[in-house]
Design an enzyme around this catalytic site. Structure first.
Site, short mmCIF file in Angstrom:
data_model
loop_
_atom_site.label_atom_id
_atom_site.label_comp_id
_atom_site.label_asym_id
_atom_site.label_seq_id
_atom_site.Cartn_x
_atom_site.Cartn_y
_atom_site.Cartn_z
CB THR A 46 -0.93 0.04 1.23
OG1 THR A 46 -0.15 -0.10 2.42
CG2 THR A 46 -1.95 -1.09 1.17
NE ARG A 50 6.24 0.40 4.40
CZ ARG A 50 5.17 0.71 5.13
NH1 ARG A 50 4.68 -0.16 5.99
NH2 ARG A 50 4.60 1.89 5.01
CB SER A 149 5.92 3.52 7.59
OG SER A 149 4.89 4.15 8.31
CG HIS A 150 4.45 1.91 11.79
ND1 HIS A 150 3.89 2.02 10.54
CD2 HIS A 150 3.94 0.78 12.33
CE1 HIS A 150 3.07 0.99 10.33
NE2 HIS A 150 3.09 0.23 11.40
CG ASP A 307 4.89 7.23 11.25
OD1 ASP A 307 4.87 8.45 11.03
OD2 ASP A 307 4.65 6.39 10.36
CG ASP A 309 6.99 8.06 7.11
OD1 ASP A 309 6.45 7.53 8.10
OD2 ASP A 309 6.44 8.10 5.99
NE ARG A 312 1.16 4.51 9.38
CZ ARG A 312 0.67 3.28 9.29
NH1 ARG A 312 0.02 2.76 10.32
NH2 ARG A 312 0.82 2.57 8.19
CD GLU A 395 -7.56 1.45 8.62
OE1 GLU A 395 -6.53 0.87 8.25
OE2 GLU A 395 -8.25 2.15 7.85
CB SER A 396 -3.41 2.61 10.06
OG SER A 396 -3.36 3.25 8.80
#
Length: 549
Positions: A46, A50, A149-150, A307, A309, A312, A395-396
């Site tokens: 998405t 990674r 990301s996280h 997070d 980057d 979030r 939602e994340s």
């Protein structure tokens, strides 16, 4: 099966859990991925590719191949403006940037590195693309963000943002992915590259003050004067991420009473508390990863974190502690659409199919159109670019919204503005977002939600992804008639990669994991914890039966 919480969750990371950084960086350069192994190929999820250097799923060859594929895509589409590139604080981000620059320079791409080699949040790259391309029809810009990301410290990530500034759409990422894998299969034949020192000195390599440009423009997205004048005390934990130096500049430039609780940058992330599964993960929506800031909540009027980057957000309030992402999204939407008079009446609200029904109720009360899309922020990019979406959120704990004048701010998730919005809300209403959500639940109902995971092999995951509504033959769920079964997002008709089943008091959605041999069930009930448990239990039984084959 419910998630099993590790005894280490919420506790300081033990030394034995820390990644060996020199070994990790060495593996990035020396491990050779085998394109015949599915797990070692380029795979865009998405939000980009990674992987882990030790597992040969994120190595120099991946980055070289992806970068050349991006250069090929740019050439095929006539994209000849600057490419904005930034990195987060993961250990593999700096080596990956060096590899990428060697290819970009060899392909003659005008590449914009950060001034002083500063870390660069994802939203600062999106903001740079949007700002450059506004009212342009030629020399359009795009960007790359080097970040997983996280995800844990041993991960690396690489994502491409095209000229709309947001995450790339699936057809684009599939093309880049396939082209990159073809380069891997040909032992990188056709990949143009020059030595790093030469690339750094190339006439196409430039510097951009991402930090200065982004911070200077913030007042056009957030009412910074209201925050300053209210004199509320703010706290922020950058979680050692890419925005670590942005927060002090924001506080200085806008004269905010803001305390940065930690400015430590450590690629092992040894300062973190462990996440639910005993791993280090910089997830600002996790109460375990956020334990340090939650413990300080009474020292601030409102506090927040982002997070690695900084796309979030996590919001910590005196009244509620760490807010669930869905709860804060509902409050943010309600506030923004009441306090942005220059947004057009047709600006809609975007949410994913697994986000809270509370957002539906807020949209109805605001008399705003709501557009539901599959999971993935790429579905919001076009609407945030042209202003047809005032807000897009998932939602994340990822969201973005328009400038105060109704034009585009970012088309990728922006944790900084969502965090500062919590301060604006507190300053302007006199209540923190946690207290406002509690009031909202008294008016609209109080949902409870959970997510569980269940085992599923590759074939079962494939069946779930292709499941049709007709496969759900039962007429009732958790004691209520089923009102809707859908495998497509109502807002755009795109497949959700699973199924969602709704009743009067709740719903569940089931989707396969993209990386693990499991599927995930999201559920929400407006009828209490007992109904939620029944909903989850029956959902798992129903899905297991449907994908049994």
């Amino acid at each position: 099966m419910a998630q099993i919480i590790s005894p280490l969750a919420g506790k300081p990371a033990p030394r034995s859990s820390l990644v060996d950084i020199p070994r990790l960086v060495s593996a990035y350069y020396t491990n050779i991925p085998d394109p015949a192994e599915a797990a070692q190929r380029v795979a865009f999820g998405t939000s980009g590719h990674r992987g882990n250097a030790f597992d040969s799923s994120f190595n120099e060859r991946h980055v070289l191949a992806i970068t050349q594929a991006i250069c090929d895509y740019r050439a095929s589409k006539g994209i000849d403006g600057p490419l904005f590139i930034g990195i987060d604080t993961h250990a593999l981000s700096e080596p990956a940037l060096r590899s990428a620059l060697e290819v970009l320079a060899a392909n003659g791409v005008d590449t914009m590195l950060a001034m002083n080699d500063e870390y660069t949040p994802t939203p600062a790259i999106s903001h740079a693309i949007i700002t450059h391309n506004r009212e342009r029809t030629s020399r359009l810009a795009d960007g790359i963000v080097v970040t997983p990301s996280h995800n844990p410290p041993d991960n690396g990530g690489f994502k491409y943002n095209p000229t709309n500034g947001g995450p790339a759409a699936e057809d684009l990422t599939k093309g880049v992915q396939d082209a990159a894998n073809a380069y891997l299969e040909k032992d990188l034949a056709g990949v143009r590259r020059m030595p790093y020192a030469k690339a750094l000195a190339a006439p196409t390599t430039h510097r951009r003050d991402y930090l200065g440009w982004y911070v200077a423009d913030l007042g056009n997205a957030i009412d910074m004067a209201a925050i300053r004048d209210s004199k509320i005390h703010l706290g922020v934990d950058p979680l050692g991420g890419a925005g670590v130096h942005y927060w002090s500049r924001i506080a200085e430039q806008y004269r905010l009473d803001l305390t940065v609780v930690s400015d430590v940058v450590d690629p092992t992330f040894g300062f973190m508390t462990m996440d639910w599964d005993g791993k280090i993960r910089m997830d600002p929506s996790s109460p375990y990863a956020m334990a340090r800031l939650v413990d300080l909540k009474n020292q601030f009027d409102v506090a927040f974190a982002c997070d690695t980057d900084h796309d979030r957000h996590g919001i910590v309030t005196k009244s509620a502690g760490l807010m669930q992402p869905n709860a804060y999204l509902a409050v943010a939407i309600d506030y923004l659409f009441r306090n942005r008079p220059d947004w057009g009446r047709n600006a809609a609200i975007g949410k994913t199919v697994v986000s809270s029904r509370m957002i539906d109720l807020v949209a109805q009360r605001l008399q705003r159109q709501m557009i539901e899309v599959p999971v993935g922020f790429k579905w919001f990019a076009a609407g945030l670019a042209d202003g047809s979406l005032g807000f897009g959120g998932e939602e994340s704990a990822g969201a973005a919204f328009l400038r105060r004048d109704g034009t585009s701010w970012t088309t990728d998730k922006d944790g900084l503005t969502l965090a500062l919005l919590a301060a604006e809300i507190t300053a302007k209403t006199g209540s923190d977002p946690g207290a406002l959500y509690e009031k909202m639940t008294q008016e609209l109902g109080k949902p409870v939600s959970d997510r569980v995971e269940a085992p599923a092999d590759a074939q079962q995951k494939k069946r779930l992804s292709a499941l049709s509504p007709e496969a759900i033959t039962t007429k009732e769920i958790a004691g209520e008639p089923i009102t809707e079964v859908t495998a497509k997002a109502p807002g755009n008709g795109a497949a959700i990669g699973g199924i969602r089943v709704s009743s009067k008091s709740g719903w569940f959605a089931a989707r396969p994991s993209g990386t693990e041999e499991i599927y995930k069930i999201y559920a929400e009930s407006f009828d209490g914890e007992a109904h939620l448990k029944r909903l989850l239990d029956e959902a798992q039984a129903l899905v297991d039966k449907a994908i049994a084959g």
